[in-house]
Design an enzyme around this catalytic site. Structure first.
Site, PDB file in Angstrom:
ATOM      1  N   GLY A 147      -5.583   0.686   3.675  1.00 12.16           N
ATOM      2  CA  GLY A 147      -6.738   1.518   3.981  1.00 12.16           C
ATOM      3  C   GLY A 147      -7.370   1.137   5.308  1.00 12.16           C
ATOM      4  N   ARG A 148      -8.442   1.838   5.628  1.00 11.04           N
ATOM      5  CA  ARG A 148      -9.172   1.591   6.869  1.00 11.04           C
ATOM      6  C   ARG A 148     -10.653   1.435   6.555  1.00 11.04           C
ATOM      7  NH1 ARG A 148      -6.255   2.287  11.344  1.00 11.04           N
ATOM      8  NH2 ARG A 148      -8.102   2.579  12.635  1.00 11.04           N
ATOM      9  N   GLY A 182       0.819  -1.197   0.000  1.00 18.16           N
ATOM     10  CA  GLY A 182       0.000   0.000   0.000  1.00 18.16           C
ATOM     11  C   GLY A 182       0.857   1.253   0.000  1.00 18.16           C
ATOM     12  N   HIS A 221       9.524  37.374   7.476  1.00 21.63           N
ATOM     13  CA  HIS A 221      10.708  36.949   6.725  1.00 21.63           C
ATOM     14  C   HIS A 221      11.856  36.721   7.704  1.00 21.63           C
ATOM     15  CE1 HIS A 221      13.706  36.816   3.515  1.00 21.63           C
ATOM     16  NE2 HIS A 221      14.437  37.659   4.241  1.00 21.63           N
TER      17      HIS A 221
END
Length: 461
Positions: free
Chosen positions: A268-269, A181, A440
């Site tokens: 996946g879940r 996966g 910055h």
């Protein structure tokens, strides 16, 4: 059987459940929350938090191991990793946070019951506790049972085959790791173990890794994986364990076996909808998920559902927002769910963050868009950290310059998620962001510069 009554009963103490409970308690609602595990759910106990701890440890180890190869003039001896000690440190963090959640629940006067609940109907449940069964009756029920890893039939968990939970419990770095996966979980953990010294191979069935993101965003991640020595096989299918104990795969070139001491399956879940009596309620479903409306109401009056069990995106912060909203609704507030600005973060190296529409999604929705990017290679702060790979991108409607989406890929850029979400949540236009002074030197300046470029007046590129 002991009886307990309350106004609000929450099944599941994950991010959605415990946030719902804390907010309900703050609002004066008599609340009970039930879970067999410590509060925090998958995310806190075996997911988001411990995985980020491992990712950090791996990055620190890799930084020391490669310091002499860099341009900074730093030399160091060869480092060593005691993964058992690292795991202990990670577990300590989890313990502190779960203890903190328990304290917050207590402070909000929420009654926390440890045990496994079984719903009897839309107003009651029976909880199997260490002291015996406990029947709880409530005016309102919230289902927050979360999700669990998907198991591949040919690679059941056990032995050398592990889930993400198993990977986070390892006390030794596997010499060879195969990852099934190429989504965010597999790549986050695969990258971490590669930095710790594992020889990692990723097997992904799709044509490229991280298919939920567009190719422009994933290109720097692919380049970094290559630099780390991670082998990536796309268009490949895992077929089980081979005779030698490795991972058997099929690619367009034929069958092969990848040598592996551990096989990490991260395909996946799935929502947890079984094991707690949901069938007794006969609620409407959207595929595997519970169907809810814009207020997280299910098809049964007085029953709500939140978090992963209600569908994509299955993210902890989505569950938290839903939980807070539902607590307000139970208290009589007029609230609704707006899912326009839910940040998505992938903690790979470099990190990916996305809020709103990608260029392709915006065009598919019929929008004419202005798209502009600013590379980190032109950002002073990124150069000083030695990580100039990546960019920040803005997607805006051409006519009125409304920002429709923001995406970024770069080391540490997950921290821009809050700024991105604020831009979309407040419906800002390009001129709003361009007219805001950005500090910055920071990497956040890339957001400012991307918006200036979209307006045709970029300064530093």
């Amino acid at each position: 059987m002991t009886d307990l009554t309350c106004k609000l009963l929450i099944i599941g103490a994950g991010p959605g459940g415990y946030v719902c409970a804390i907010r309900a308690g703050q609002l004066g609602i008599d609340t009970v929350i039930v879970d067999p595990e410590p509060p925090g759910g998958t995310c806190l106990n075996v997911g988001c938090i411990p995985s980020k701890a491992l990712i950090h440890a791996a990055e620190e180890f890799h930084r020391v191991a490669t310091a002499a190869q860099g341009p900074l003039g730093i030399t160091a001896g060869a480092p060593a990793i005691d993964l058992a000690r690292t795991t202990g440190w990670k577990d300590g963090i989890v313990g502190r946070l779960t203890g903190g959640v328990a304290t917050l629940l207590k402070r909000a006067k929420v009654r926390h019951v440890t045990g496994r609940a079984t719903l009897r109907d839309g107003k009651s449940a029976v909880v199997a506790t260490a002291d015996g069964p406990l029947r709880i009756e409530a005016e309102t029920i919230v289902i927050a049972t979360g999700s669990a890893p998907v198991e591949v039939p040919s690679l059941p968990f056990g032995g050398s085959v592990i889930s993400s939970t198993g990977a986070l419990a390892l006390t030794e770095v596997p010499r060879r790791l195969a990852v099934v996966g190429g989504g965010y979980i597999g790549l986050e953990l695969g990258t971490a173990f590669a930095k710790l010294g594992s020889s990692v191979t990723v097997v992904e069935a799709a044509a490229r890794i991280l298919p939920q993101y567009d190719a422009e965003l994933t290109r720097p991640v692919s380049a970094r994986l290559e630099a780390l020595g991670v082998r990536v096989l796309t268009g490949a299918k895992a077929e089980g364990l081979g005779a030698a104990g490795g991972l058997r795969v099929w690619t367009t070139d034929g069958h092969d076996e990848i040598a592996a001491d551990r096989v990490l399956v991260t395909v996946g879940r799935r929502p947890v909808t079984a094991g707690f009596g949901l069938e007794s309620l006969d609620l409407a479903m959207d595929g595997p998920f519970l169907r809810v409306d814009e207020r997280c109401r299910t098809s049964m009056r007085g029953v709500y559902a939140i978090g992963d069990v209600t569908g994509e995106p299955m993210l902890a912060h989505r569950a938290m927002a839903q939980g807070e909203m539902v607590a307000g609704l139970v208290a009589g507030e007029r609230l609704g769910w707006d899912r326009r600005a839910i940040p998505s973060v992938c903690f790979t190296d470099p990190e990916i963050v996305s809020v709103g529409l990608s260029p392709e999604a915006a065009r598919a929705a019929g929008e004419t868009v202005e798209v502009a990017s600013f590379p980190l290679a032109a950002n002073g702060r990124a150069l000083t950290t030695g990580r100039e790979d990546g960019f920040v991108r803005v997607v805006a409607r051409a006519g009125d310059h409304l920002v429709l989406g923001l995406q970024a890929v770069g080391a540490g850029l997950s921290e821009l998620a809050a700024a991105f979400a604020l831009v979309l949540e407040n419906a800002l236009v390009l001129e709003d962001v361009a007219g805001t002074i950005h500090a910055h030197p920071t990497e956040g300046e890339a957001l400012h510069e991307a918006c200036l470029r979209a307006l045709g007046r970029g300064l530093h590129l």
